[in-house]
Write a protein that holds these residues in place. Structure first.
Motif, short mmCIF file in Angstrom:
data_model
loop_
_atom_site.label_atom_id
_atom_site.label_comp_id
_atom_site.label_asym_id
_atom_site.label_seq_id
_atom_site.Cartn_x
_atom_site.Cartn_y
_atom_site.Cartn_z
N GLY A 79 1.91 6.95 5.08
CA GLY A 79 3.26 7.10 4.69
C GLY A 79 3.41 8.00 3.86
O GLY A 79 2.98 7.64 2.76
N GLU A 80 4.04 9.50 4.04
CA GLU A 80 4.69 10.27 3.78
C GLU A 80 6.37 9.41 2.78
O GLU A 80 6.81 9.09 3.58
CB GLU A 80 5.15 11.48 4.19
CG GLU A 80 5.68 12.68 3.18
CD GLU A 80 4.87 13.27 2.38
OE1 GLU A 80 4.75 13.97 1.19
OE2 GLU A 80 3.38 13.11 2.77
N GLY A 81 5.72 10.13 1.46
CA GLY A 81 7.20 9.40 1.19
C GLY A 81 6.79 7.24 0.05
O GLY A 81 7.57 7.07 -0.13
N ASP A 82 6.13 6.74 1.01
CA ASP A 82 5.78 5.66 0.35
C ASP A 82 6.19 4.96 -1.09
O ASP A 82 5.38 6.39 -1.71
CB ASP A 82 4.18 4.80 1.07
CG ASP A 82 4.71 4.77 2.68
OD1 ASP A 82 5.51 4.68 3.22
OD2 ASP A 82 3.68 4.17 3.29
N PRO A 83 6.07 4.17 -0.97
CA PRO A 83 6.56 3.66 -3.04
C PRO A 83 4.88 3.70 -3.43
O PRO A 83 3.64 2.85 -2.87
CB PRO A 83 7.14 2.36 -2.92
CG PRO A 83 7.04 1.88 -1.44
CD PRO A 83 6.84 3.45 -0.93
N GLU A 84 4.73 3.65 -4.40
CA GLU A 84 3.52 3.38 -4.94
C GLU A 84 3.19 1.91 -5.28
O GLU A 84 3.87 1.73 -5.71
CB GLU A 84 3.14 4.14 -6.84
CG GLU A 84 2.59 3.85 -7.24
CD GLU A 84 1.40 4.73 -6.92
OE1 GLU A 84 0.00 4.76 -7.92
OE2 GLU A 84 1.25 5.72 -6.49
N PRO A 85 2.13 0.85 -5.00
CA PRO A 85 1.96 0.04 -4.62
C PRO A 85 1.99 -0.64 -5.78
O PRO A 85 1.15 -0.02 -7.08
CB PRO A 85 0.62 0.00 -3.84
CG PRO A 85 0.08 1.03 -3.74
CD PRO A 85 0.62 2.06 -4.45
N SER A 86 2.35 -2.13 -6.01
CA SER A 86 2.18 -2.36 -7.70
C SER A 86 0.66 -3.54 -7.87
O SER A 86 0.05 -3.42 -6.93
CB SER A 86 3.28 -3.56 -7.50
OG SER A 86 3.41 -4.28 -8.33
N THR A 87 1.00 -2.68 -9.07
CA THR A 87 -0.57 -3.91 -9.27
C THR A 87 -1.04 -5.23 -9.29
O THR A 87 -2.02 -5.78 -9.46
CB THR A 87 -1.25 -3.61 -10.67
OG1 THR A 87 -0.08 -3.66 -11.67
CG2 THR A 87 -0.90 -1.92 -10.99
N ASP A 88 0.42 -5.86 -8.38
CA ASP A 88 0.33 -7.11 -8.36
C ASP A 88 -0.23 -7.32 -7.20
O ASP A 88 -0.72 -9.04 -7.14
CB ASP A 88 2.20 -8.34 -8.35
CG ASP A 88 2.22 -8.01 -9.81
OD1 ASP A 88 1.80 -8.43 -11.00
OD2 ASP A 88 4.06 -7.72 -9.76
N THR A 89 -0.40 -6.45 -6.11
CA THR A 89 -1.31 -6.78 -4.95
C THR A 89 -2.36 -6.15 -5.03
O THR A 89 -2.60 -5.22 -6.25
CB THR A 89 -0.72 -5.76 -3.91
OG1 THR A 89 -0.60 -4.64 -4.40
CG2 THR A 89 0.82 -6.16 -4.01
N PRO A 90 -4.11 -6.85 -4.43
CA PRO A 90 -4.91 -6.45 -4.83
C PRO A 90 -6.08 -4.89 -4.83
O PRO A 90 -6.15 -4.17 -5.04
CB PRO A 90 -6.23 -7.28 -3.95
CG PRO A 90 -4.85 -7.84 -2.66
CD PRO A 90 -3.82 -7.62 -3.54
N TRP A 91 -4.83 -4.36 -3.58
CA TRP A 91 -4.97 -3.21 -3.70
C TRP A 91 -4.09 -1.98 -4.39
O TRP A 91 -4.80 -0.65 -4.32
CB TRP A 91 -4.35 -2.58 -1.84
CG TRP A 91 -2.38 -3.01 -1.44
CD1 TRP A 91 -2.06 -2.04 -1.59
CD2 TRP A 91 -2.35 -4.32 -1.09
NE1 TRP A 91 -0.97 -2.77 -1.32
CE2 TRP A 91 -0.95 -3.95 -0.33
CE3 TRP A 91 -3.44 -5.31 -0.70
CZ2 TRP A 91 -0.44 -4.72 -0.28
CZ3 TRP A 91 -2.39 -6.38 -0.06
CH2 TRP A 91 -0.97 -6.56 -0.10
N GLY A 92 -3.11 -2.35 -5.55
CA GLY A 92 -2.51 -2.07 -6.06
C GLY A 92 -3.63 -1.39 -7.75
O GLY A 92 -3.36 -0.48 -8.30
N LEU A 93 -3.61 -2.76 -8.09
CA LEU A 93 -4.62 -2.79 -8.57
C LEU A 93 -5.86 -1.63 -8.79
O LEU A 93 -5.68 -1.27 -9.38
CB LEU A 93 -5.24 -4.47 -8.76
CG LEU A 93 -6.11 -4.86 -9.66
CD1 LEU A 93 -5.48 -4.22 -11.30
CD2 LEU A 93 -6.73 -6.13 -9.64
#
Length: 465
Positions: A79-93
């Motif tokens: 979504g527009e403006g969604d926060p950057e995913p953390s590298t603690d998550t597999p998708w953020g990594l």
């Protein structure tokens, strides 16, 4: 870091970052299940994210590969403006590593991806070769200009028998005229002519391996002393292909390497049945690096030899001679003027010798052969799948894949016959596959001196033509 040995380094060979991002070292069956789940999610997200964010021009092909792996592109919808995913998550990594690698390549690969090589600052043209750049040794890239004109009436062309002609340099590439069928006609511009000179190689285990790869060259095209005969061989090969459904399908299959090589790799992977997702990642990285470095090597030789395509030679050398040849879609073989002949598919805007396809496919095949430990594809791969009316083609070895990939360019009318073995020779042998495998294996073992992409890349050093 998704590697169960607890010491593997990321693709930059960065131990500090690798250790900070490392997770899920499996010691029990439960840990192993969590590890496999995180790995699966991370890889799935990475594939979809590349197609959505960084390679939208290949999104259709990447989407097809992702779907084959059970990964819809919608996985990365945000979504527009969604926060950057953390590298603690597999998708953020996954996102962090993809963004880091992509940013590194755009800045350092020497392809002029942002249009700034040579010092331009505004109104940038990404990937253009129209710039001047010199390294500290005095080697210079100062652009590419075709020696032949695409136009029938050419005021600056050389004269032959007091007549101005557009194909005056018969051993040099000629841009072709292209039409959209609606009145818009334009002249080809040689695509990325600079990358063989300015592009950086990546993934080699040693500087000596990289230097040896970059030093490979080919002698001049052997058919330049017999263009009349070579042109007729192309017409004959394309005529025979018109009556052969397997050859016509091969022309279509191998025209886009993204639509052929990754699917072949995926089918092979799933047919084996004894491979893990980590095996697939390893295979993908090694084969893609082989393809990348093969492109640079082939492009340097293409621009160095600057040879014309069959379409130019046939039209200009045979002229209005009547020949039995392919006359176009739904028309088949007819007696036509040689000057009106067209290949089966678009002639890409770059010079002819050697065949880039045969070079790239041989580099890919060498990576697969080394990784598998043999040349055999067992069970053989049939294309297309039965649900799409196949198979029309069947491959029982990677050598067969490489050979047909190259031959299909002759059947299509895009290359002279001898350009295909020349491309395979240029990228042949297992040296590149062995060096890349050694580099990746060293990273897996935690060797801090190894790196596919070295952050301290140093000066961009040219490989003059």
């Amino acid at each position: 870091m998704f590697e169960p040995n607890g010491v593997a380094l990321d693709i930059f060979g960065d131990k500090e970052t690798s250790d900070a991002r490392r997770r899920c070292q499996p010691t029990t069956e439960e840990d192993r299940a969590i590890f496999d789940l995180h790995l699966s999610v991370s890889v799935s997200y990475a594939i979809s994210y590349i197609g959505w964010k960084h390679m939208p021009y290949c999104s259709e092909q990447i989407a097809a590969e992702a779907e084959a792996l059970g990964v819809p592109m919608s996985l990365v919808d945000v979504g527009e403006g969604d926060p950057e995913p953390s590298t603690d998550t597999p998708w953020g990594l996954a996102k962090a590593y993809i963004d880091e690698v992509w940013a590194f390549l755009m800045e350092n690969d020497g392809w002029n991806a942002d249009g700034r090589l040579g010092g331009r600052e505004v109104n940038l043209t990404p990937f253009t070769g129209d710039f001047v750049f010199s390294d500290s040794a005095g080697s210079t890239w100062d652009g590419y200009e075709p020696k032949n004109s695409p136009y029938k009436r050419c005021m600056h062309c050389r004269r032959r028998n007091h007549e101005k002609i557009e194909f005056s340099s018969t051993e040099r590439w000629q841009p072709l005229m292209e039409s959209n069928g609606l009145g818009y006609v334009n002249s080809q511009v040689h695509v990325t002519p600079h990358i063989g000179v300015t592009g950086r190689f990546f993934g080699f285990n040693t500087a000596e391996d990289e230097e040896a790869w970059g030093a490979r060259t080919l002698d001049r095209p052997p058919y330049q002393d017999r263009y009349d005969e070579a042109a007729r061989e192309v017409l004959e090969a394309s005529t025979v292909a018109a009556y052969d459904p397997a050859k016509l399908f091969a022309i279509s299959l191998f025209d886009n390497k993204f639509n052929s090589l990754p699917p072949l790799k995926i089918v092979y992977f799933f047919d084996r049945g004894d491979l893990s997702l980590m095996d697939f990642l390893e295979l993908s990285v090694k084969s893609q690096l082989a393809i990348y470095n093969s492109v640079l090597l082939a492009w340097r030789e293409k621009v160095r030899h600057d040879a014309p395509r069959p379409a130019s030679v046939i039209r200009n050398e045979l002229g209005d001679e009547l020949v039995d040849a392919y006359a176009g879609p739904d028309i088949g073989i007819q007696t036509i003027k040689a000057s009106e002949w067209e290949p089966y598919i678009r002639t890409m805007p770059h010079s002819e010798y050697p065949s880039g396809s045969s070079c790239i496919c041989e580099g890919f095949a060498s990576a697969l052969r080394l990784w598998a430990g043999n040349d055999t594809i067992d069970p053989p791969i049939g294309f297309p799948p039965p649900e799409f009316g196949g198979p029309i083609l069947e491959f029982s070895s990677w050598t067969e894949v490489s050979q047909m990939c190259g031959d299909s360019r002759v059947w299509a009318g895009l290359h002279f016959e001898e350009a295909v073995p020349a491309g395979a020779e240029l990228c042949g042998g297992d040296e590149i596959a062995v060096s890349i495998a050694s580099s990746i294996d060293a990273l897996t073992a935690g060797d801090e001196s190894a790196a596919v992409f070295k952050r301290d890349v140093g000066e961009l050093v040219l490989r003059p033509l």
